[in-house]
Write an enzyme that holds these catalytic residues in place. Structure first.
Site, short mmCIF file in Angstrom:
data_model
loop_
_atom_site.label_atom_id
_atom_site.label_comp_id
_atom_site.label_asym_id
_atom_site.label_seq_id
_atom_site.Cartn_x
_atom_site.Cartn_y
_atom_site.Cartn_z
N ASP A 124 0.77 -1.24 0.10
CA ASP A 124 -0.02 0.06 0.00
C ASP A 124 0.76 1.19 0.00
O ASP A 124 0.38 2.30 -0.38
CB ASP A 124 -0.94 0.26 1.00
N TYR A 137 -9.76 -0.77 1.96
CA TYR A 137 -9.55 -0.93 3.43
C TYR A 137 -9.36 0.32 3.88
O TYR A 137 -8.71 1.26 3.62
CB TYR A 137 -8.60 -1.87 3.64
#
Ligand SMILES: *[C@@H]1O[C@H](CO)[C@@H](O)[C@H](O)[C@H]1NC(C)=O
Ligand SMILES: *[C@@H]1O[C@H](CO)[C@@H](O)[C@H](O)[C@H]1NC(C)=O
Ligand SMILES: *[C@@H]1O[C@H](CO)[C@@H](O)[C@H](O)[C@H]1NC(C)=O
Ligand SMILES: *[C@@H]1O[C@H](CO)[C@@H](O)[C@H](O)[C@H]1NC(C)=O
Ligand SMILES: *[C@@H]1O[C@H](CO)[C@@H](O)[C@H](O)[C@H]1NC(C)=O
Ligand SMILES: *[C@@H]1O[C@H](CO)[C@@H](O)[C@H](O)[C@H]1NC(C)=O
Ligand SMILES: *[C@@H]1O[C@H](CO)[C@@H](O)[C@H](O)[C@H]1NC(C)=O
Ligand SMILES: *[C@@H]1O[C@H](CO)[C@@H](O)[C@H](O)[C@H]1NC(C)=O
Ligand SMILES: *[C@@H]1O[C@H](CO)[C@@H](O)[C@H](O)[C@H]1NC(C)=O
Ligand SMILES: [Cu+2]
Length: 786
Positions: free
Chosen positions: A402, A491
């Site tokens: 990420d 998320y």
């Protein structure tokens, strides 16, 4: 980046929604009206945190908006020789700036400043420049400094932080996929999908894809990472889904595999089509299978996406008493921490530390001291990775790093009272896009919380009378929390750093938000259960890697292992037992850099100690590494999709010697280079001595995500949680609770039946719990004007 918010004001039980007014004065007034707090007066609702002046300037602070603009201008100056095109005008064969961020300041330059009289180290920016205009197109990273930009500022290749052999250069095929890079592949995808629109429409309830901008398009596509293995090939493994906010949960059974190396679309081709768990290398074979009735669909995604909304679901009913306001943690006695918002410095109950921030890593802590002594030089996230599993071309190959998606830029507005308690202190984060600076308001919150348990207590035995004790001592516990939530696509990663009263410090990660789910294949339940009409929750791992650069008092530290061993012993006073089993500690020190896993049955205690600093009892002063929930490593260690670029995720713990050239556990474009990494964490382990050296502990939090129906609509923070703690281990001469006044010391004299309390002058405040109307503190993203 434009975000739209819906402001909700709850008035007498009515929910009133209103869209965000346009920018400008009116919007400010609107926001002020919403965020106005009750005039303080008698309210328990304490005001701003008292201010303190940071001992030193924050040498880790992000570069300013002005620095960014000046660096931008310098990079584009023809005299600099980078031959740049403005990103808005650029194509894949031009050179243009991808992003500009702050370059990590070398520790060797910082220590003489914070511990001595040396001048503050110079600030540097780092910039990733996509150099498609070169004969051999790549991405090249530069360091620009010293800042502010002046005659002495230089632009140099930033190579020294990378150990993969190519320095700051990333081959074109592996460089980040931005809009410009993907636009080269879009026509081929559009053509392939347009040509089979009759097939997809028939199979997928009218689902067609005529490209991203065509009005007829009813499907959306997604292709994750990696998009290359070693930079010599480029590909996209595309999954189609229903569009809209519920897209992550609405995949359909169709995949398009594209080979797309290089900048020239004439070298791109369709590798094949996948549906019904079958691979069709070309349109003709897909069409033949379709026409012969070999392929069909049994499950369909619901078109109404409201089931994916995190709003109240009337069909679940109402629980008794749930219409009442829930318990809250409120700083009743006033704020007990001090801040220097300018220097991003915080003091709390003996703690003192600085915050920094980067677009890739988010919030970072520096110079963490307790009662004046340094515990940590740095504590920071290094990577949030996920790897998926499944028998189809999307899940089986998906690995996310990420930081590649600029994790820090995904930290955005927190909701007061819900993400963080009412009355929290909120700080902004700022990052740069081209020549502008974006401010994500209220993206960090700071609050002291009631932990809900006492820190310590004892009831001393009764000596008769009406009370079951002769003495009773109990100490109130609380903790200062620094929190941010990064919504990285699907998320919502919540990072909380808890600074505790006893000198311990806890790092916690929680995950909510959408699963990246798969289409439901009844014969593939080994990759996860069915969780919605046509959706399977895809099995995956989350590994969140952190760096903890401990400096226990100074930089000469050792890693102590206290291993519990069971041994047969005899003792002269128990001759009748002969040899019998006992357990004892076998204390040793790691001699060289090492990666390892937590000992089974928690039979080893790990501590970073300074062998040269002892407490009053002659014991080495240190901090223990206390395992918490879900301390794990990546499940697959030999997957081609994460072979050598995810080494930081493959052990629970690692200890290295600190080097200015090893500031990061991963690199931001490593995800597309699993077979030829730009940064290979395993190369940090080159047998250097770590006895009384400057040590860095790397640790992993995360979860093996065994998906479930309860991940619908979003994963729950209660279960998706991982943490670790660092706690004093003979660092002091006694527990650090003796100096806390928030306690009760009760004595009972059974002879006189007399009860005496001591509250040490800390009384329950006499104030009204006068909380302002809920749902405030949502702030818009702003583009900073210079
Ligand atoms: C500068 O970049 C352009 C593409 O934007 C390229 O065509 C040209 O050859 C480059 N010039 C030099 C001197 O490299
Ligand atoms: C940091 O240290 C490395 C290694 O000594 C050096 O190459 C680099 O230039 C330094 N970076 C800065 C910003 O001074
Ligand atoms: C789509 O069909 C057109 C016309 O037959 C053809 O030229 C083109 O190559 C096809 N596209 C793909 C990706 O197969
Ligand atoms: C956050 O940003 C806004 C807009 O730039 C500014 O008005 C506000 O003062 C900032 N807050 C803090 C705590 O710096
Ligand atoms: C940023 O760049 C844009 C486009 O080149 C330009 O219009 C704008 O004036 C620039 N802003 C600043 C603050 O330099
Ligand atoms: C201790 O001795 C007993 C009896 O010989 C043996 O069964 C046991 O395994 C020994 N334990 C250890 C830890 O060696
Ligand atoms: C104690 O630890 C040392 C170093 O790891 C090891 O060599 C030794 O065998 C251990 N002793 C026992 C009794 O386990
Ligand atoms: C402890 O400090 C002394 C004096 O600074 C030094 O000579 C010695 O080597 C140190 N010992 C260790 C174990 O670091
Ligand atoms: C209890 O009170 C009596 C009478 O004042 C006193 O003599 C005695 O010492 C007290 N006991 C304790 C434990 O304080
Ligand atoms: Cu997950």
């Amino acid at each position: 980046m434009h975000l739209r918010f819906l402001y909700l004001a709850y008035t007498a039980g009515l929910v009133v929604g209103s869209a965000l007014p346009p920018l400008g004065y009116e919007r400010r007034v609107f926001l002020e009206a919403l965020s106005k707090r009750q005039a303080s007066g008698e309210s328990c609702y304490s005001g701003d945190a008292p201010q303190v002046k940071a001992p030193k300037s924050n040498v880790w602070a992000p570069i300013s908006a002005q620095d960014n603009l000046d660096v931008w201008t310098l990079l584009h100056d023809p005299a600099t020789g980078l031959n740049l095109t403005k990103p808005d005008d650029a194509t894949v064969t031009d050179n243009y700036v991808y992003w500009i961020d702050t370059l990590h300041t070398n520790k060797s330059a910082v220590l003489p400043y914070i511990d001595g009289d040396s001048p503050a180290p110079a600030k540097y920016a780092r910039a990733i420049i996509f150099e498609g205009g070169k004969a051999n197109p790549d991405s090249q990273e530069y360091m620009i400094g010293p800042l502010p930009v002046s005659e002495s500022t230089t632009v140099q290749k930033l190579d020294y932080i990378y150990n993969g052999g190519r320095g700051g250069s990333v081959p074109f095929n592996a460089r980040s996929v931005d809009g410009i890079k993907s636009s080269v592949v879009t026509p081929l995808i559009t053509s392939a999908m347009s040509n089979i629109s009759d097939i997809t429409a028939a199979l997928f309830d009218g689902g067609v894809y005529f490209g991203p901008t065509d009005d007829r398009t009813t499907l959306t596509m997604t292709s994750g990472t990696p998009v290359s293995l070693d930079g010599s090939q480029g590909f996209r493994n595309i999954l189609f889904r229903l569009p809209g906010s519920g897209s992550y949960l609405s995949p359909i059974d169709f995949y398009l595999l594209v080979d797309c190396p290089g900048t020239d679309p004439s070298h791109h081709s369709i590798k094949g089509y996948v549906t019904n768990s079958k691979f069709y290398p070309d349109e003709a074979s897909l069409r033949a299978a379709f026409e012969s009735g070999e392929i069909s669909e049994t499950y369909f995604q619901p078109e109404d996406e409201s089931w994916t909304d995190v709003d109240y679901k009337p069909e679940l009913g109402v629980r008794a008493l749930e219409d009442q306001f829930s318990p809250q943690s409120i700083e009743l006695g006033g704020k007990r921490y001090k801040v220097d918002p300018e220097a991003q410095y915080v003091e709390y109950m003996g703690w003192g530390f600085y915050l920094s921030y980067s677009r890739t890593l988010g919030i970072m802590f520096y110079d963490v001291k307790f009662k004046g002594e340094r515990i940590l030089y740095e504590l920071s996230l290094q990577e949030a990775m996920a790897q998926y599993a499944g028998n189809q071309p999307k899940a089986s190959n998906t690995v996310y790093h990420d930081t590649y998606y600029s994790f820090g830029t995904d930290m955005a507005t927190l909701v007061e009272g819900y993400d963080c308690p009412f009355g929290s202190t909120f700080w902004n984060v700022s990052f740069h896009e081209q020549n502008l600076t974006t401010v994500n308001q209220d993206a960090i919150c700071i609050f002291e919380k009631d932990t809900g348990v006492p820190l310590s207590r004892h009831r001393y035995g009764s000596s008769g009378g009406n009370y079951p004790f002769s003495k009773l001592g109990v100490v109130k516990d609380s903790a200062l929390v620094i929190r941010a939530i990064a919504t990285v696509g699907n998320y919502d990663y919540m990072l909380s750093f808890n600074y505790n009263l006893d000198g311990s410090l806890e790092v916690e990660v929680r995950a909510s938000g959408f699963l990246q789910s798969s289409f439901y294949y009844p014969d593939q339940k080994k990759f996860g259960p069915r969780i919605a009409p046509a959706t399977q929750g895809s099995l995956h791992d989350h590994i969140v890697s952190f760096k903890a650069d401990f400096d226990i008092i100074d930089t000469a530290n050792s890693f102590e292992v206290s291993d519990l061993v069971v041994v047969n012993q005899s003792q002269p006073w128990f001759p009748e037992l002969g040899e019998f089993e006992q357990f004892e500690m076998n204390i040793s020190y790691l001699e060289t850099e090492k990666r390892f896993n937590w000992a089974p049955n928690a039979k080893a205690m790990y501590a970073i100690v300074n062998q040269n600093k002892t407490n009053v009892w002659g014991e080495k002063r240190g901090y223990r590494v206390v395992p918490g929930k879900s301390n794990l490593h990546l499940s697959v260690l030999n997957s081609p999709w994460s072979l050598k670029n995810s080494e930081m995720a493959k052990y629970h713990l690692a200890v290295t010697r600190q080097h200015d050239t090893e500031p990061y556990g991963n690199s931001v474009q490593n995800v597309n280079l699993p077979l030829a990494p730009q940064q290979d964490f395993s190369k940090f382990f080159d047998d250097e001595s770590i006895l009384q050296e400057d040590l860095v502990l790397w640790f992993n939090l995360g979860m093996h995500h065994f998906t479930r129906a309860e991940d619908i609509p979003v994963t729950l923070y209660t279960e998706a949680v991982s943490n670790i703690m660092f706690a004093p281990q003979n660092f002091f001469d006694r527990a650090q609770d003796g100096d806390l006044l928030n306690r009760r010391w009760i004595k009972y004299n059974a002879t006189t039946d007399e009860l005496t309390f001591d509250a040490y002058g800390v009384e329950l405040p006499n104030c009204a719990i006068d909380i302002p109307e809920p749902v405030y503190g949502i702030s818009p993203t702003v583009n900073e004007e210079l």
